[in-house]
Design a protein around this motif. Structure first.
Motif, short mmCIF file in Angstrom:
data_model
loop_
_atom_site.label_atom_id
_atom_site.label_comp_id
_atom_site.label_asym_id
_atom_site.label_seq_id
_atom_site.Cartn_x
_atom_site.Cartn_y
_atom_site.Cartn_z
N ALA A 189 0.81 -1.20 0.13
CA ALA A 189 0.05 0.11 0.02
C ALA A 189 0.93 1.31 -0.02
O ALA A 189 0.53 2.32 -0.68
CB ALA A 189 -0.89 0.12 1.17
N ALA A 190 2.13 1.41 0.69
CA ALA A 190 2.87 2.45 0.95
C ALA A 190 3.59 2.65 -0.79
O ALA A 190 3.36 3.88 -1.33
CB ALA A 190 4.01 2.04 1.75
N ARG A 191 3.74 1.55 -1.31
CA ARG A 191 4.29 1.93 -2.74
C ARG A 191 3.36 2.42 -3.67
O ARG A 191 3.56 3.26 -4.35
CB ARG A 191 4.58 0.36 -3.18
N ARG A 192 1.96 1.92 -3.64
CA ARG A 192 0.86 2.48 -4.25
C ARG A 192 0.72 3.90 -4.13
O ARG A 192 0.30 4.70 -5.14
CB ARG A 192 -0.40 1.53 -4.28
N THR A 193 0.76 4.16 -2.67
CA THR A 193 0.35 5.56 -2.23
C THR A 193 1.59 6.41 -2.93
O THR A 193 1.41 7.64 -3.44
CB THR A 193 0.58 5.55 -0.76
N PHE A 194 3.11 6.06 -2.93
CA PHE A 194 4.03 6.94 -3.31
C PHE A 194 3.83 7.05 -4.78
O PHE A 194 4.34 8.02 -5.37
CB PHE A 194 5.28 6.43 -2.65
N SER A 195 3.78 6.16 -5.62
CA SER A 195 3.79 6.01 -6.76
C SER A 195 2.66 6.93 -7.46
O SER A 195 2.60 7.52 -8.22
CB SER A 195 3.72 4.45 -7.71
N GLY A 196 1.57 6.75 -6.85
CA GLY A 196 0.37 7.53 -6.99
C GLY A 196 0.68 9.14 -6.72
O GLY A 196 0.34 10.01 -7.64
N ALA A 197 1.44 9.40 -5.65
CA ALA A 197 1.89 10.64 -5.35
C ALA A 197 2.90 11.44 -6.61
O ALA A 197 2.90 12.31 -6.90
CB ALA A 197 2.49 10.87 -4.03
N ARG A 198 3.78 10.32 -7.18
CA ARG A 198 4.58 10.93 -8.05
C ARG A 198 3.75 11.21 -9.26
O ARG A 198 4.11 12.06 -10.00
CB ARG A 198 5.62 9.99 -8.23
N GLU A 199 2.75 10.27 -9.74
CA GLU A 199 2.00 10.59 -10.87
C GLU A 199 1.23 11.96 -10.92
O GLU A 199 1.16 12.55 -11.85
CB GLU A 199 1.41 9.34 -10.96
N LEU A 200 0.74 12.06 -9.69
CA LEU A 200 -0.10 13.23 -9.39
C LEU A 200 0.81 14.62 -9.43
O LEU A 200 0.28 15.32 -10.09
CB LEU A 200 -0.83 13.24 -7.92
N ALA A 201 1.82 14.41 -9.16
CA ALA A 201 2.85 15.63 -9.26
C ALA A 201 3.07 16.00 -10.29
O ALA A 201 3.00 17.14 -11.02
CB ALA A 201 4.11 15.38 -8.35
N CYS A 202 3.23 14.95 -11.31
CA CYS A 202 3.47 15.32 -12.93
C CYS A 202 2.10 15.94 -13.33
O CYS A 202 2.30 16.78 -14.12
CB CYS A 202 3.65 13.70 -13.44
N GLU A 203 1.00 15.45 -13.03
CA GLU A 203 -0.33 15.89 -13.46
C GLU A 203 -0.15 17.54 -13.00
O GLU A 203 -0.81 18.33 -13.80
CB GLU A 203 -1.57 15.06 -13.06
N LEU A 204 0.06 17.74 -11.96
CA LEU A 204 -0.03 19.22 -11.27
C LEU A 204 1.05 20.05 -12.09
O LEU A 204 0.76 21.32 -12.16
CB LEU A 204 0.22 19.16 -9.85
N ARG A 205 2.06 19.36 -12.11
CA ARG A 205 3.14 20.24 -13.16
C ARG A 205 2.49 20.64 -14.37
O ARG A 205 2.73 21.87 -14.98
CB ARG A 205 4.29 19.44 -13.40
N ALA A 206 1.87 19.74 -15.05
CA ALA A 206 1.32 20.03 -16.56
C ALA A 206 0.26 21.01 -16.25
O ALA A 206 0.07 21.85 -17.35
CB ALA A 206 0.71 18.81 -17.23
#
Length: 248
Positions: A189-206
């Motif tokens: 669950a930690a890995r899913r959370t952190f990878s989700g945060a990374r992907e979200l950060a990419c979306e917010l940059r865009a």
């Protein structure tokens, strides 16, 4: 309720423990970066000093730590006041990482390198207003509840996407990225959370066109996983300061 302090002797042996534990932590950060094809210089480790007295921060400084974090404004003030009396700690960095009540904003803004816990648009607007009143530009992170746990505060990912452009435009604050926390004792669950945060950060940059360079995730139990998934800032309390904590 204040966080209970560790019952430790602040002596040479404890300073030696802090230095040795720091080496172990940095070795694990470096190994995690290697596994992910990253450079260890991309990751900053914060010593979360909420469970120790100010004097322990001085020993940690002497052991090599340069960046600290507190989750309560009153304790942050106590640590900052102590650091101001110790010339060797003049360059110490302090961050604010805990939930921030609106009536405590003035105790934090302009005093920390980074405020990790902008958990709502209402709080963001309140911090912006206070910063403008004091002529301050405060670097901040959005707290995002990526895991969806009801016990955790923060924007949902959908709310963060919807609000980020307006928040980025607020005066007095500078949006630097996002912060999240993972479920405890669940590596998957930690890995899913952190990878989700990374992907979200990419979306917010865009969405914003901002660099949003900081991804604050990973604590004592899961920081290696967080680094593998892209964290640039890990928040380490027990693993840093508690000799009884087993670093596996």
């Amino acid at each position: 309720m204040a966080t209970p302090k560790l019952d430790i002797e602040l002596d040479d042996a404890y300073q030696a423990f802090l230095a040795d534990r720091r080496r172990q932590i940095l070795d694990r950060v470096s190994a995690a970066c290697s596994r992910a094809g990253r450079d260890a210089s991309e990751v900053l480790a914060l010593a979360v000093s909420k469970t120790v007295e100010p004097e322990a921060c001085l020993l940690a400084w002497r052991a090599g730590w340069r960046a600290f974090a507190e989750n309560r404004p009153q304790e942050l003030s106590r640590k900052l006041e102590f650091a101001a009396t110790e010339p060797e700690m003049a360059e110490a960095r302090f961050d604010a990482i805990g939930n921030l009540q609106k009536n405590k904003i003035n105790q934090v803004i302009g005093r920390v390198a980074l405020l990790h816990s902008i958990s709502s648009s209402e709080l963001a607007c309140a911090v912006s207003k206070r910063c403008c009143a004091h002529g301050i530009v405060q670097p901040v992170l959005l707290e995002v509840n990526v895991s969806g746990e009801q016990s955790k505060s923060g924007f949902s990912p959908a709310e963060a996407r919807e609000a980020v452009e307006a928040l980025a435009a607020l005066p007095g604050i500078r949006l630097e990225g996002i912060m999240t926390m993972a479920p405890r004792a669940d590596a998957d669950a930690a890995r899913r959370t952190f990878s989700g945060a990374r992907e979200l950060a990419c979306e917010l940059r865009a969405r914003t066109g901002l660099p949003l360079p900081t991804l604050s995730c990973g604590m004592s139990d899961d920081f290696a996983i967080a680094v593998e998934e892209g964290s640039t800032l890990v928040r380490l309390g027990r693993v840093t300061f508690d000799p009884a904590y087993e670093l596996l």
